[in-house]
Structure formats: C-alpha cells, structure tokens
Design an enzyme around this catalytic site. Structure first.
Site, mmCIF file in Angstrom:
data_model
loop_
_atom_site.group_PDB
_atom_site.id
_atom_site.type_symbol
_atom_site.label_atom_id
_atom_site.label_comp_id
_atom_site.label_asym_id
_atom_site.label_seq_id
_atom_site.Cartn_x
_atom_site.Cartn_y
_atom_site.Cartn_z
ATOM 1 N N TYR A 85 0.848 -1.176 0.000
ATOM 2 C CA TYR A 85 0.000 0.000 0.000
ATOM 3 C C TYR A 85 0.890 1.234 0.000
ATOM 4 O O TYR A 85 1.762 1.392 0.856
ATOM 5 C CB TYR A 85 -0.912 0.029 1.234
ATOM 6 C CG TYR A 85 -1.957 1.110 1.079
ATOM 7 C CD1 TYR A 85 -3.214 0.802 0.577
ATOM 8 C CD2 TYR A 85 -1.665 2.438 1.367
ATOM 9 C CE1 TYR A 85 -4.170 1.789 0.380
ATOM 10 C CE2 TYR A 85 -2.607 3.429 1.170
ATOM 11 C CZ TYR A 85 -3.855 3.103 0.677
ATOM 12 O OH TYR A 85 -4.782 4.077 0.467
ATOM 13 N N GLN B 214 -10.924 0.021 0.335
ATOM 14 C CA GLN B 214 -11.306 -0.803 -0.823
ATOM 15 C C GLN B 214 -10.080 -1.469 -1.457
ATOM 16 O O GLN B 214 -10.153 -2.624 -1.932
ATOM 17 C CB GLN B 214 -12.106 0.007 -1.854
ATOM 18 C CG GLN B 214 -11.394 1.202 -2.475
ATOM 19 C CD GLN B 214 -11.533 2.473 -1.655
ATOM 20 O OE1 GLN B 214 -11.798 2.440 -0.457
ATOM 21 N NE2 GLN B 214 -11.313 3.610 -2.304
ATOM 22 N N ASN C 206 -3.602 5.803 5.860
ATOM 23 C CA ASN C 206 -4.352 6.619 6.827
ATOM 24 C C ASN C 206 -5.160 5.712 7.768
ATOM 25 O O ASN C 206 -4.995 4.496 7.765
ATOM 26 C CB ASN C 206 -5.248 7.619 6.085
ATOM 27 C CG ASN C 206 -6.317 6.927 5.249
ATOM 28 O OD1 ASN C 206 -6.619 5.742 5.441
ATOM 29 N ND2 ASN C 206 -6.892 7.661 4.311
ATOM 30 N N SER D 244 5.814 9.086 14.039
ATOM 31 C CA SER D 244 7.258 8.886 14.041
ATOM 32 C C SER D 244 7.912 9.483 15.290
ATOM 33 O O SER D 244 7.370 10.412 15.891
ATOM 34 C CB SER D 244 7.824 9.532 12.773
ATOM 35 O OG SER D 244 9.119 9.060 12.525
ATOM 36 N N GLN E 78 12.034 14.852 12.468
ATOM 37 C CA GLN E 78 10.884 14.035 12.853
ATOM 38 C C GLN E 78 9.639 14.887 12.962
ATOM 39 O O GLN E 78 8.570 14.529 12.489
ATOM 40 C CB GLN E 78 11.106 13.312 14.190
ATOM 41 C CG GLN E 78 12.052 12.159 14.111
ATOM 42 C CD GLN E 78 11.756 11.261 12.949
ATOM 43 O OE1 GLN E 78 10.696 10.657 12.890
ATOM 44 N NE2 GLN E 78 12.669 11.181 11.997
ATOM 45 N N HIS F 14 7.194 15.613 10.089
ATOM 46 C CA HIS F 14 6.336 14.562 9.527
ATOM 47 C C HIS F 14 4.870 14.786 9.864
ATOM 48 O O HIS F 14 3.984 14.511 9.067
ATOM 49 C CB HIS F 14 6.729 13.184 10.084
ATOM 50 C CG HIS F 14 7.797 12.496 9.307
ATOM 51 N ND1 HIS F 14 7.631 12.101 8.009
ATOM 52 C CD2 HIS F 14 9.053 12.117 9.651
ATOM 53 C CE1 HIS F 14 8.743 11.512 7.584
ATOM 54 N NE2 HIS F 14 9.621 11.518 8.551
ATOM 55 N N GLU G 215 11.787 4.604 18.009
ATOM 56 C CA GLU G 215 11.878 4.183 16.611
ATOM 57 C C GLU G 215 13.266 4.528 16.046
ATOM 58 O O GLU G 215 13.950 3.674 15.490
ATOM 59 C CB GLU G 215 10.786 4.904 15.814
ATOM 60 C CG GLU G 215 10.732 4.524 14.352
ATOM 61 C CD GLU G 215 9.802 5.439 13.561
ATOM 62 O OE1 GLU G 215 9.426 6.522 14.058
ATOM 63 O OE2 GLU G 215 9.465 5.065 12.411
ATOM 64 N N HIS G 216 13.649 5.807 16.180
ATOM 65 C CA HIS G 216 14.972 6.253 15.722
ATOM 66 C C HIS G 216 15.769 6.717 16.934
ATOM 67 O O HIS G 216 15.290 7.557 17.699
ATOM 68 C CB HIS G 216 14.852 7.450 14.777
ATOM 69 C CG HIS G 216 13.979 7.211 13.587
ATOM 70 N ND1 HIS G 216 12.676 7.651 13.519
ATOM 71 C CD2 HIS G 216 14.226 6.588 12.409
ATOM 72 C CE1 HIS G 216 12.148 7.300 12.356
ATOM 73 N NE2 HIS G 216 13.061 6.655 11.652
ATOM 74 N N ASP H 68 16.628 7.481 6.436
ATOM 75 C CA ASP H 68 15.303 7.524 5.810
ATOM 76 C C ASP H 68 15.375 7.259 4.312
ATOM 77 O O ASP H 68 14.439 6.695 3.726
ATOM 78 C CB ASP H 68 14.666 8.901 6.004
ATOM 79 C CG ASP H 68 13.933 9.018 7.322
ATOM 80 O OD1 ASP H 68 13.787 7.988 8.004
ATOM 81 O OD2 ASP H 68 13.522 10.133 7.668
ATOM 82 N N GLU I 52 -1.713 -36.652 28.820
ATOM 83 C CA GLU I 52 -2.586 -35.529 28.446
ATOM 84 C C GLU I 52 -3.993 -36.003 28.073
ATOM 85 O O GLU I 52 -4.820 -35.197 27.646
ATOM 86 C CB GLU I 52 -1.962 -34.745 27.266
ATOM 87 C CG GLU I 52 -0.668 -34.044 27.644
ATOM 88 C CD GLU I 52 -0.100 -33.151 26.546
ATOM 89 O OE1 GLU I 52 -0.634 -33.173 25.412
ATOM 90 O OE2 GLU I 52 0.869 -32.436 26.826
ATOM 91 N N HIS J 182 -3.489 -39.877 19.814
ATOM 92 C CA HIS J 182 -2.090 -39.497 19.632
ATOM 93 C C HIS J 182 -1.187 -40.653 20.067
ATOM 94 O O HIS J 182 -0.208 -40.998 19.386
ATOM 95 C CB HIS J 182 -1.741 -38.264 20.476
ATOM 96 C CG HIS J 182 -2.258 -36.969 19.927
ATOM 97 N ND1 HIS J 182 -3.592 -36.663 19.867
ATOM 98 C CD2 HIS J 182 -1.599 -35.885 19.416
ATOM 99 C CE1 HIS J 182 -3.730 -35.440 19.340
ATOM 100 N NE2 HIS J 182 -2.540 -34.959 19.059
#
Lengths: 439, 439
Positions: free
Chosen positions: A140, A201, A224, A247, A269, A272, A337-338, A371, A425, A430
C-alpha cells in the site's frame, strides 16, 4: 520577529520522572468506531462484489470514473516512462538509494538465516526447516500529499530480495493525479503490477482478490486511519506488517555536537506530523540551552514550520540526565523508533542500547540519511514496540515449514516417549498413532 | 454394534472442486461481541486496580480465594517437587522431550541468524543489525481439562534458548487444582516464575503489570476465547503470537501405507476438538475405501470417540486426486498446519510443498511424534496462515535494531542523495539535516 517556542524541559532527578516520561510517550488509542464501521462495510462490499465495488468506491473517494478495473492498472511501460522522465539528479538519487537498499537487504538475507537447513541424527531421523518466500505481496502506497517514493523502495525491495514472485502495488490517485517519483520508484524496485486504487477498498481487493486484482498473502505499507483499520480487519486472511504510530526520534548527546545539527534532526521528525515526537537526552545543561536556541533560530526558515512548531510544543522533550550511562538506561525504557547517538566514542553507548528500531551512530549519521539511502529499512517499530519487534526486512517476506522425517529406528524410541506423554494428556489417539509404529 | 460414520468424499475432477474445497476449509469467524465486551471490562479493571482486580476475578472465575497475589505464586521448590514426584516413565518421557526440543531450537538459533552482524563500506560507513533477546516474556498455559505439559515445553524452551531473561508463566488452577505434569514441565523448561491465574485477567496482568506481577514484552501460548480476545486487545502494548484456530491435519498418501496408521493419524487431530479438521488426499480410490473401513473399525476403541466422530463427520474430507503431483498442488492451496506425506520416496513430494506449518515425511513420522518429542515446535500456523507465517521459534523471542554509522566521507555522498530525495518529498528539514553535514 519569529515566535520563540519553548520545548518542555525535564530532569531525570525530578520526583516521579519515570512516570512523567512514560505518560509523555503514550498517545490515546485511535480506536475510531465510526472509521471501523465504515471499513467493515467497505470490506464486505469488496468481498461480495469485487471489481464493481472497487470501481464504485474509487469513483466516490478518488473522483476517478472508469469503466473497468483494468483501466486502473498502470503498465510497466508507463512506470519506465515515469523513471526516464525524471530530472537527472532525481534519477541518480533514486538509483543510488535503490542500489544501496538492495545491497543492504541482500546482506540481510544472508545474515538472518533466510535459508533452509536440516540435520540428521544418528538413527537416521532428519530434522530442519524449509524456507520459502511468500507467493504474492501487496504494497500500500499513500497518494496525495504524503506520496513517498522512498517508501516504495523500502517496502518493495526487501520483498523482491526475499524472492516474492509477485509484488502488487496499490496507490490512490485522487482526481487521476499520478506522482511520477512514486511510479519511477515502483519501476526501479521491480514492482510487478500497479493499480491506482486506495483506501479500505484497496486493502479489501488485495486481501480477498477480485476478478482483476489477484489476492495476496501479505499486505505491507503505511496508510491513513481507514487503511490501518482495514489492515487490522483482514489480518488472519492475509499477513500484515505493524500498524505504525507517529514517528519518533530520540537523540543522545554528551554536549560535543553542533547544536544546529541536533535541532535540525529534531525538526526532521517533527515535520512529519503534529503527533511526531522528538526527545533529547543530555547530561550537559548548557548544551540543552544551545539546542533550544538553535531551535528558535532555525525554525523560521523551515517551510513546514507550522507542523514542526505544533509537534515540538506539544510532544518534544529536552531532558537533562545525570550522565551518558543514565541516558542509555532511559533510552532502553523509551525504546524509540529512531535513536541517534551524537557523542564522542558513540560505539561505547551503542553497546548499552537494547531497545531501538534503528541506532544512528555518530554525528555524521543524521536520521535523514537512514530515511532515504543508507540502506537499512526506514519502516521501523514505533510506540515502544521496539521492545519486541524489528525493522521491516527480508525476514518479513519469507516463512518457514518444519521438516520432520523420523526413521523406523527413531519411531521406536520417540514412539515410546510420545505414547507416555499423550496418555498423560488424555489424548489416546495421539498415543495409538505412535504405538502403531512400534515393532 | 458400533455406528459406522461416513466421511465426506470429494474428487478433484468434480465440477467446482476448488470452490467446494476452499469453502470446506473456512470456519465462520468467532467474533463474539459479548466475550469481547467482557474482556474490555476485565482488562480495564486490571489496568486500573492491579493486584486487587486480579484477586477479585480469580475468586470469581476460579473459585480461589486468597489474601494477596503473592499467595498465587508457585515457588521454584514446588515446581521441582512436582517434577521429582512424577512416575519414573513420565519423568523420563518429559526429560527426553525437553532435551530434544531444546536441541532442535539451539540448532534453529544458529541457523536462523539470531546473531548481530555488520559490514563496513570502503568509505568507512558501517551498516548492520544488532540482535537482542526480549527482556521478559509471558506464557499462557490453559488449566483444567486442556492442561498440556507439552505446550509448556514448546512455548518456554524457545524463549529460554533465545536468551529471554525472565519467562513468567500463568496457569489457572480452578478450585486450586494443580496439574503436576504442567508444573514439572515448567521446572524442566526453566520457567522463572509461575502464577496460578488465568483468563483475560492474567493476560491483562502480564500486559500492564501489577504490583506483584511484572509487565512482560510479549505474551504467547494458547487459551480459550476470552484469552484470545484479551491477547488481540493488548497487542501493541505487548507482542503476541498468532491467535490459533482449530487444529488441522492433511495426509498425502499414494496408497502404499497401512490404512490403520492413516486412520489413527486422522483421529489424532480430530480428538483435539469438534472443529478440528482431518483431510486425506490420495490418487488410489481403493486405498481411500480401506482408510474409511479402518476409521469405522478403530473408532469404537477410542476413549474420545464422541469428539472424533463429530469432527470427522462435520469437517473431514477424503479426496481422490489424479496423481501425487496434483495432491501437492492442492496441499499448497490448503497450506495445512500439519502435512503428512505417507508415500514411497516421500522426499520428492516434500520438495513440491511450499505452504505448510510442519511437513511430516514418511510413514514412520506420525504427527503425534512432532506434537511431543521430535524436537520442532508444535505451535504452528493454522487456517491457511502457513502461506505467510511460521512455526513458533527462537526467532519469535529476539528482535533486531538497525545499526547505521555513516563516516564523514559517507555523509558527503549520501547527504547529496538524501537531500535530493527529501526535497522531492517536500520534507525540507530532512534535506537540511543532511546538507548541514556536507563540507
């Protein structure tokens, strides 16, 4: 005269510091019931009506009206033309980035054990694992203002390096506006098919398949709130990557860096997203002052200063710590994250870090190099999930099957063990299945 | 006289075969709104009230009334006593199983790249990944009738082999009834702490932490619908393993096997659960008849015959195929949790399999050996998720951080590239951060 912004200051010796820090990190969960309900409806329509539903939603949401989904596919030729049509510097930059990302992930494929293996025991029993790439993966790619060619490279290249046969990209093109950089990146990354669809969709079409769009085995890539909700809903039918939060950057300084560089890294950062978070940990109070001064001095020249200002005001922290050892302890709690380590002898501190998505070592390693073109992936765990998850990688596009071949001799010894445990068991079939193989 | 059961028969040449097959595989999603609502409530209470909420729910659901959560912890000494108190054959069987599972996963740790790596480019730039084990992992072990010591071994041993510092097990003990085999397995596997709590309250305690129960980074292990719903809800705060569906076995036969063995292997999935699914693919119609006859002959002797009968009647399939090559194609569509290849020269067919959780090769490799003691993990992807996911393994208890150290020289070449791409994406602070490092 530019507005001075004041970034929130903390000191690790403040009473209740850890609680304040941890509460500053968390964001309210974005569980929007209305979005989820809309997504459920869209997914159901796509599952039931396939291409027709995809066409309807694309007309409705992207104002793109065509007679069939085949008209929404972009040919390989068109992708190549987009690439050929780029300005020379952009073409070169994209080439270098793609080549470096590919080289890193090829090394990753070797180092992270993406190969089949097997061993044989003395009685002839063979055990191991078979590695296979996923058959088909969907990527995506957001459209509109947040259309990032770098994300196309970062998502598609590891899949192709892993050996995925078919990579299918979806990217919405509201009002039919196509981003040539994104299409060029798709061509460079070796994306097999591109459809100009988006939203829930597109996620539904990839998960369930339609007459025109083939069903995939895993869907990756950012989107999104509708895309994120749709990915959560189709998880299980297909695999998904992590749902990314805003981020984050955490910078560890000992005070020996250029404060302008640090301020700009915090900006990178913050620009963003208003919810992005930038944090500095430093034992040198005067250096923190200098970074604050650089922030105020550099902010007016930034085209995205509104976003930066909101993000820094609401979410950034400048934290004075006792020493660098404590900074590393706090960094492990944050699990950013960073993580940038901007100090003299940065390796000694990198060794202390257990939890981070990516570690940027030394003053020359700005987060923005990672990045775009250093080579490692820029899809990284956010919101403290680096405690238990990893950057997107080749390993996300392969899977393993256990291989078990028990010899006749092995079936005698293992059969007795399995029989005892199975009876323990209460699973007698088995036990009997093992016992039947005993001589 | 025993009731004969008739298992559903299909032929791959039937019109619409693929659609019939795929619809036979799927189960309606178990999205029980009432369970989810109850779980949301329980998790909120545990997050808000910690130990007190855990005590309340344990009293309410497990009829176990104690004054503090510390009383719900089982000491290492008690675990060892449970092990020492086992019958000799059970102790030996558990020892052998633990040793074999450990040996396999130690080999897996080596083979699947659970090590840090790095390479240096000509300009001195260093790139790689650092591997660290998770700090703390929670293992959910069901109590009551489905208390499986083998699951304790299969979940805890890979975590300990990975290097997880602290493994915390939760197991409900309704009315205070403890299962000595489960406790013995915990001791053998090296579980660090055990609490006798269960349900959504145990998942909440592990995810959020309480005064007595430490918060973990990931929760693994099977549970009922409440536990599964709670794991879905806490995902993101902690990591989780896959939410498992009913167990499945797919057996590929060329007709050269003992039909009793095949029937018993089909039983051994069916006895788990009324929703479990057993499927046979075979090109030899007369062999299918013999398996059907064995089913009817062997069923009356099975203690769990009620469960087996329901599962086989509602969900099993005996499918006649054109040849073994087609059987492999169909097996790849099914992507079964357990795949047995019971043929002469089984390796040639194993090579054709791309999608399966575990592949059991040859007539002596009954699936039940894999469940208990062959060595590979018995936690496997169900419901066709083997198309994109793997057995539980050491790799589930480590995570990676990218390591990026760009040299001063590297920052010149990479900086120019990053600057161009960042401007192309409209992220000027990213561009400036790179440009500032240019000489």
């Amino acid at each position: 005269m530019p507005t001075a912004i004041h970034v929130k200051r903390l000191n690790s010796s403040d009473p209740g510091f850890t609680e304040i820090l941890l509460s500053s990190l968390s964001l309210p969960m974005a569980d929007d019931e209305a979005i989820d309900a809309a997504v459920v409806q869209i997914l159901a329509q796509v599952q039931a009506h396939g291409d027709a539903a995809v066409l309807d939603y694309t007309k409705q949401f992207d104002r793109l009206s065509v007679a069939s989904v085949t008209e929404l596919e972009i040919s390989q030729q068109a992708l190549q033309q987009a690439y050929e049509g780029l300005a020379a510097d952009q073409k070169t930059a994209l080439d270098v980035a793609a080549q470096r990302v590919r080289a890193y992930h090829e090394q990753q494929k070797i180092e992270t054990g993406c190969h089949s293996w097997e061993y044989t025991e003395p009685d002839g029993t063979r055990l191991g694992q078979k590695v296979t790439a996923l058959d088909r993966v969907g990527i995506y790619v957001p459209g509109g203002k947040a259309a990032y060619p770098s994300s196309v490279l970062m998502n598609a290249i590891p899949a192709k390096v892993a050996g995925v046969s078919e990579v299918i990209m979806v990217v919405p093109t509201p009002d039919g506006t196509r981003n040539p950089l994104v299409l060029a990146a798709a061509w460079l990354a070796g994306v097999d098919r591109v459809f100009t669809i988006g939203g829930a969709q597109a996620v539904g079409a990839l998960a369930y398949g339609t007459k025109t769009i083939p069903a995939v085995d895993k869907i990756v890539g950012p989107g999104n709130a509708y895309v994120a909700a749709a990915k959560r809903r189709v998880f299980g039918t297909v695999g998904i990557d992590m749902i990314a939060g805003p981020s984050e950057i955490l910078v560890l300084c000992d005070g020996s860096s250029n404060p302008d560089w640090i301020a700009m890294d915090l900006f990178s950062q913050a620009e963003h997203d208003e919810l992005a978070q930038s944090i500095l940990l430093c034992p040198d109070a005067s250096f923190i002052e200098r970074v604050q001064a650089s922030i105020n001095q550099l902010l007016p020249e930034m085209p995205r200063k509104k976003v930066i200002e909101t993000s820094l005001t609401n979410r950034a922290l400048l934290i004075e710590v006792k020493d660098m050892a404590e900074a590393c302890d706090i960094a492990n709690q944050i699990a950013a994250e960073h993580l940038e380590i901007c100090t003299t002898d940065p390796r000694q501190w990198a060794e202390q870090i257990r939890h981070a998505g990516a570690i940027f070592i030394g003053n020359y390693t700005s987060e923005s190099l990672g990045d775009y073109c250093a080579g490692p992936n820029h899809v990284l765990p956010t919101a403290r999930t680096a405690r238990f998850s990893s950057p997107l990688g080749v390993y996300d596009f392969i899977k393993r099957s256990s291989m078990i071949e028990v010899s006749e001799a092995g079936a005698q010894t293992l059969g007795a063990v399995a029989s005892t445990l199975a009876h323990g068991e209460g699973l007698q079939a088995h036990a009997r299945a093992a016992e039947m193989r005993l001589k």
